[in-house]
Motif scaffolding. Structure first.
Motif, PDB file in Angstrom:
ATOM      1  N   LEU A 108       0.849  -1.192   0.000  1.00 26.20           N
ATOM      2  CA  LEU A 108       0.000   0.000   0.000  1.00 26.20           C
ATOM      3  C   LEU A 108       0.889   1.249   0.000  1.00 26.20           C
ATOM      4  CD1 LEU A 108      -2.936   1.031   0.193  1.00 26.20           C
ATOM      5  CD2 LEU A 108      -2.604   1.195   2.643  1.00 26.20           C
TER       6      LEU A 108
ATOM      7  N   SER B 110      -1.583  12.932   3.822  1.00 30.20           N
ATOM      8  CA  SER B 110      -2.543  12.729   4.922  1.00 30.20           C
ATOM      9  C   SER B 110      -3.933  12.437   4.395  1.00 30.20           C
ATOM     10  CB  SER B 110      -2.601  13.977   5.807  1.00 30.20           C
ATOM     11  OG  SER B 110      -1.389  14.173   6.448  1.00 30.20           O
ATOM     12  N   ALA B 111      -4.312  13.198   3.368  1.00 27.16           N
ATOM     13  CA  ALA B 111      -5.660  13.030   2.825  1.00 27.16           C
ATOM     14  C   ALA B 111      -5.796  11.726   2.061  1.00 27.16           C
ATOM     15  CB  ALA B 111      -5.983  14.205   1.911  1.00 27.16           C
ATOM     16  N   MET B 112      -4.717  11.280   1.521  1.00 26.66           N
ATOM     17  CA  MET B 112      -4.748  10.107   0.657  1.00 26.66           C
ATOM     18  C   MET B 112      -4.971   8.813   1.436  1.00 26.66           C
ATOM     19  SD  MET B 112      -1.532   9.060  -1.679  1.00 26.66           S
ATOM     20  CE  MET B 112      -1.692   7.963  -3.061  1.00 26.66           C
ATOM     21  N   LEU B 113      -4.298   8.699   2.578  1.00 28.40           N
ATOM     22  CA  LEU B 113      -4.337   7.435   3.311  1.00 28.40           C
ATOM     23  C   LEU B 113      -5.606   7.323   4.148  1.00 28.40           C
ATOM     24  CD1 LEU B 113      -0.617   7.515   4.417  1.00 28.40           C
ATOM     25  CD2 LEU B 113      -1.615   5.946   2.745  1.00 28.40           C
ATOM     26  N   PRO B 114      -6.139   6.134   4.284  1.00 25.52           N
ATOM     27  CA  PRO B 114      -7.331   5.949   5.113  1.00 25.52           C
ATOM     28  C   PRO B 114      -7.095   6.440   6.541  1.00 25.52           C
ATOM     29  CG  PRO B 114      -6.887   3.980   3.831  1.00 25.52           C
ATOM     30  CD  PRO B 114      -5.723   4.892   3.631  1.00 25.52           C
ATOM     31  N   ALA B 115      -8.161   6.856   7.184  1.00 18.23           N
ATOM     32  CA  ALA B 115      -8.040   7.491   8.499  1.00 18.23           C
ATOM     33  C   ALA B 115      -7.390   6.582   9.533  1.00 18.23           C
ATOM     34  CB  ALA B 115      -9.423   7.922   8.962  1.00 18.23           C
TER      35      ALA B 115
ATOM     36  N   THR C 284      -0.002  17.441   3.095  1.00 18.61           N
ATOM     37  CA  THR C 284      -1.470  17.499   3.061  1.00 18.61           C
ATOM     38  C   THR C 284      -2.033  16.387   2.187  1.00 18.61           C
ATOM     39  OG1 THR C 284      -1.305  19.886   3.258  1.00 18.61           O
ATOM     40  CG2 THR C 284      -3.424  19.007   2.537  1.00 18.61           C
ATOM     41  N   THR C 285      -1.427  16.235   1.038  1.00 15.15           N
ATOM     42  CA  THR C 285      -1.921  15.223   0.105  1.00 15.15           C
ATOM     43  C   THR C 285      -1.752  13.818   0.674  1.00 15.15           C
ATOM     44  OG1 THR C 285      -1.278  16.672  -1.689  1.00 15.15           O
ATOM     45  CG2 THR C 285      -1.754  14.405  -2.271  1.00 15.15           C
TER      46      THR C 285
ATOM     47  N   GLU D 219       2.219  20.960   0.742  1.00 15.33           N
ATOM     48  CA  GLU D 219       1.256  20.352  -0.166  1.00 15.33           C
ATOM     49  C   GLU D 219       1.424  18.829  -0.163  1.00 15.33           C
ATOM     50  OE1 GLU D 219      -0.167  20.699  -4.830  1.00 15.33           O
ATOM     51  OE2 GLU D 219       1.573  21.823  -4.150  1.00 15.33           O
ATOM     52  N   PHE D 220       2.662  18.412  -0.102  1.00 17.87           N
ATOM     53  CA  PHE D 220       2.954  16.981  -0.095  1.00 17.87           C
ATOM     54  C   PHE D 220       2.391  16.325   1.163  1.00 17.87           C
ATOM     55  CE2 PHE D 220       6.093  13.429   0.381  1.00 17.87           C
ATOM     56  CZ  PHE D 220       5.701  12.743  -0.743  1.00 17.87           C
TER      57      PHE D 220
ATOM     58  N   THR E 205       1.994   6.513  -6.867  1.00 17.81           N
ATOM     59  CA  THR E 205       0.907   7.392  -7.306  1.00 17.81           C
ATOM     60  C   THR E 205       1.313   8.857  -7.139  1.00 17.81           C
ATOM     61  OG1 THR E 205      -0.716   5.722  -6.714  1.00 17.81           O
ATOM     62  CG2 THR E 205      -1.526   7.975  -6.929  1.00 17.81           C
ATOM     63  N   LEU E 206       1.964   9.142  -6.023  1.00 18.87           N
ATOM     64  CA  LEU E 206       2.390  10.525  -5.786  1.00 18.87           C
ATOM     65  C   LEU E 206       3.529  10.936  -6.718  1.00 18.87           C
ATOM     66  CD1 LEU E 206       2.288  10.570  -1.895  1.00 18.87           C
ATOM     67  CD2 LEU E 206       0.774  11.796  -3.439  1.00 18.87           C
TER      68      LEU E 206
END
Lengths: 389, 437
Positions: free
Chosen positions: B39, B74-79, B71-72, B68-69, B46-47
């Motif tokens: 994963l 953090s947002a990308m991975l499941p909580a 943030t992305t 930005e990196f 992907t990034l």
């Protein structure tokens, strides 16, 4: 006598305790067996997931051909590592289908709504049992595959005049802030006979809540339009669609006969849904390619008419590359709309599922991977696998 | 009473055993079925779309690109998955941590790790091929570049232009490459004499590529004389090819014929100034009589196998039609970066009967083999090798190179980055929180 009673009671208690202990031990052994089984299922799942995403299958271009693969894989043959082929996903069988009597065929039905969907002839789809055969899992395992965008884009219209939208960009872990959002407003302007397609663009940036907005200087109250949204953020890119039509009962339905030959026909919705008052549809249709700056580049436009119960329209300008089919239509002086179809499935952020529903499976294993598509969209592929029999 | 006490004691033992087993025999409350290694790897890939990892890795740690990196990511991975990302720099001084970001109080226990390396756009790299035979003194490559010879079936080329092409393709793989500039030098070579001042030149075990197509340069004098190069009885220079085969065997050469019927003509613009090949090309002479099967190839194979010379017109080639590159050739083509057309027309493919007749084995097949060998490197059971490409004109130098490289299989050594501090590595650690292992 007293001694015998004492003896009997002791043996009784002893046997009861033996039974109790044996039951407890059996419970634990069963738990260990299930644990071991799930570990095996997990190992199989990890292998299957990587196998699916790291090989394109054979033939490598089976996604864009009409042939059935002899080896199964979902990797984009022109990509490396975790690259997902939107065409291969587009050929997977869907749980829902529609029937079009003019061709006598069923077509898969997956998408956002009836005006933004992907309908591939079921005869061109690759079904679940074939996939399980090719993966060597049939009879031993069942699985449920979810292919969904890594970035979700929800769109709301905030006002009609001037036409304004807000979007919210989220991902698995939360909202995406400081992301540039590209808007493309596709308007259908009604004409004397055929509508014309007019496209305008807007740009916004998401705030800390992951929200962005834009305003187009048009009155949207009586306008037929579709809005497409692109949200690139580093390697994570999402797409969204919003459609507004003034005639929801009569509209053209794009049906894909063959991906390899680019055969797309337009059916009258009344021949599929039979809802409302049948009217003649005049349409203008064109495939659009999405440029790297997220503007839409048109292929040659085609016009035609669809009568309820009449013959279907045929589109001949499907490109070899992925894009978006835009069909603007009008049904009367005051009615019309826009229909979109992704030419390449992942173009508009569609999601799909494939396989057997896993909701009631307790002992199942679930794993996921990120993947990107050649067109830039980011996807999550999640598989749930469990043993059968 | 005594028995009751015994029973109670027994129950106590069993209860104790049960409790001990329960304490020792514990299973995780939940099994983590998500493979966090892969994963993390797929997330990094992907990034990395459009080279973003590279841009972030070589930006300053306090630049907005990092925000930005983060943030992305953090947002990308499941909580329920937390991460720790570390950027390492590799330099001559060792490994150094440049930046580390995390979205949780991080301890590395029970985390899974994946990494992705990035290279600066300023970096350049080089590959170093192994020199063929370098562990045994090196193999010398001779390219026939004779100024006093003409070619045939090398349409659109001259022997010299092909020699130049082959030099470009093959010189990285040979310790010494020598152009044989005239038939006099060829004569020296046939005599086993070095023709250059290079200390690395080695006549034995050499590769000799005849760049003149169906014609082979012949030195005037000894090697064109009767009984050595000339068959007086049959008025044919087929005898020269027998001698050539003998030398191939004697010095363990690998003789390469790049196109058409191998060893069909002899060429020397001085010796055959008034002769032509029947098609108006002067300085050349056919070794067989017109209309008969070429005896030159048989003579060469006899010589290479140590057999006595016989003027043989037994057919040894056939028309194989359209032929396709073998899977091995395709693999080696990818490895060496040679991408010729995957198919060709082979009207002069070597008959399979020659293998038994002349004690040959096919060591590497460039093209798929049917009833004949359109392009293969043959090795004699004793000594010497022969690589005839029986294709129709125009010759393709890449096929010649591919056959030789597939036969000798030199290694391509690992890439070497020539600029310092140009390699950085992201290490992404993921951990599942709120249950699971």
């Amino acid at each position: 006598m007293h001694l015998e009673i004492d003896h009997v009671v002791s043996v009784g208690i002893f046997l009861a305790v033996i039974l109790l202990v044996t039951g407890q031990v059996c419970d634990r052994l069963e738990m260990a067996r299930l644990y071991d089984e799930k570990k095996q299922v997990t190992a199989t799942l990890n292998r299957v997931l990587d196998y699916l995403l790291l090989n394109p299958g054979v033939p490598v271009d089976w996604g864009t051909s009409d042939s059935t693969p002899t080896f199964f894989g979902l990797q984009d043959p022109e990509g490396t590592n975790y690259w997902l082929s939107g065409w291969s996903v587009a050929r997977l069988s869907t749980s829902e289908s529609i029937y079009y009597p003019k061709t006598g065929k069923f077509y898969g039905n997956v998408g956002i709504n009836e005006k933004c969907a992907w309908h591939l002839a079921v005869s061109s789809q690759v079904n679940y049992s074939t996939v399980m055969d090719l993966l060597g899992l049939r009879g031993d395992y069942d699985m449920y595959v979810s292919v969904r965008p890594a970035v979700a884009v929800s769109i709301n219209k905030t006002q009609d005049n001037p036409l304004a939208f807000s979007v919210k960009v989220t991902s698995e872990g939360g909202t995406l802030s400081s992301i540039t959002v590209y808007f493309s407003l596709i308007e259908s302007h009604r004409g004397a006979v055929y509508p014309t397609i007019v496209i305008s663009y807007g740009v916004g940036v998401t705030d800390e809540k992951g929200e962005a907005s834009t305003v187009f200087s048009v009155d949207g109250s009586a306008l037929d339009y579709a809005l497409t949204v692109y949200t690139p953020s580093l390697g994570l890119e999402g797409r969204g669609v919003f459609i507004h039509s003034t005639d929801d009962e009569n509209y053209p339905v794009p049906l894909v006969e063959s991906i390899s030959n680019g055969e797309v026909i337009l059916a009258h919705s009344q021949d599929i849904n039979y809802v409302g008052m049948p009217r003649t549809i005049n349409y203008a249709a064109a495939f659009y390619l999405v440029a790297s700056d997220y503007t839409l580049r048109p292929m040659p436009e085609e016009t035609g008419s669809l009568q309820p119960g009449g013959s279907f329209g045929e589109l001949i300008n499907a490109p070899l590359s992925p894009g978006i089919l835009v069909v603007a239509y009008q049904t009367s002086a005051m009615g019309g709309g826009v229909v979109l179809m992704p030419w390449g499935f992942t173009q508009l952020g569609f999601e799909t599922t494939f396989g057997v529903n896993a909701s009631d499976k307790i002992w199942s294993a679930t794993d996921m991977r990120y993947a990107q598509c050649g067109n830039g969209a980011s996807y999550i592929i999640q598989i749930t696998l469990w043993r059968v029999g | 009473m005594l028995r009751t006490l015994e029973t109670l004691l027994c129950i106590a033992f069993l209860g104790g055993a049960l409790v001990a087993a329960g304490w020792l025999f514990t299973l995780p409350s939940e099994i983590n079925t998500v493979d966090l290694n892969y994963l993390a790897y797929s997330a990094l890939l992907t990034l990395d779309r459009d080279g973003w990892l590279q841009k972030v890795a070589f930006s300053f740690p306090d630049e907005p690109a990092w925000n930005e990196f983060a943030t992305t990511l953090s947002a990308m991975l499941p909580a329920k998955i937390v991460y720790n990302l570390t950027l390492y720099c590799f330099s001559e001084g060792g490994i150094m941590v440049l930046k580390s970001i995390s979205n949780a109080n991080w301890d590395a226990i029970k985390s899974d790790v994946s990494s992705a390396g990035v290279v600066s756009s300023n970096a350049t790299f080089s590959v170093t091929p192994e020199k063929i035979g370098e562990r045994g003194g090196g193999v010398t490559l001779y390219l026939l570049n004779c100024s006093d010879a003409n070619g045939w079936w090398i349409t659109c080329h001259t022997g010299q232009s092909i020699a130049e092409e082959l030099y470009t393709l093959l010189s990285p793989y040979f310790k010494t490459v020598i152009f044989v500039q005239n038939t006099l030098e060829l004569e020296n070579l046939l005599n086993g004499t070095k023709i250059s001042g290079s200390p690395d030149e080695n006549v034995t075990n050499a590769v000799i590529i005849n760049t003149f197509g169906e014609a082979v340069p012949i030195p005037s004098g000894y090697y064109a004389s009767s009984g050595v190069g000339y068959d007086l009885e049959h008025t044919s220079y087929a005898r020269y090819f027998h001698t050539l085969g003998n030398r191939t065997r004697q010095y363990n050469w690998t003789w390469v014929s790049i196109v058409g019927f191998p060893l069909f003509y002899v060429t020397n613009t001085v010796l055959f100034a008034n002769d032509h090949n029947g098609w108006g090309i002067y300085g050349m002479k056919q070794v067989g009589l017109t209309g008969t099967v070429n005896p030159g190839l048989n003579a060469f194979l006899q010589g290479m196998d140590g057999q006595n010379y016989t003027y043989s017109t037994t057919s040894t080639v056939s028309n194989a039609g359209v032929v396709y590159l073998s899977s091995s050739a395709l693999d080696y083509g990818n490895y060496y970066g040679l991408f010729p057309m995957p198919y060709a027309t082979a009207t002069r493919a070597l008959s399979s009967t020659v293998l038994n007749t002349y004690n040959l084995t096919s060591a590497f097949n460039v093209f798929n083999v049917g009833n004949s060998y359109p392009g293969s490197v043959f090795r004699n059971i004793q000594s010497g090798a022969f690589y005839p490409l029986g294709l129709s004109r125009v010759p393709d130098s890449r096929l010649t190179a591919l056959g030789l490289l597939g036969y000798y299989k030199p290694q391509i050594y690992a890439t070497i980055y020539t600029a310092a501090n140009t390699t950085r590595t992201f290490v992404l650690q993921l951990k599942l929180v709120g249950g699971g292992s």
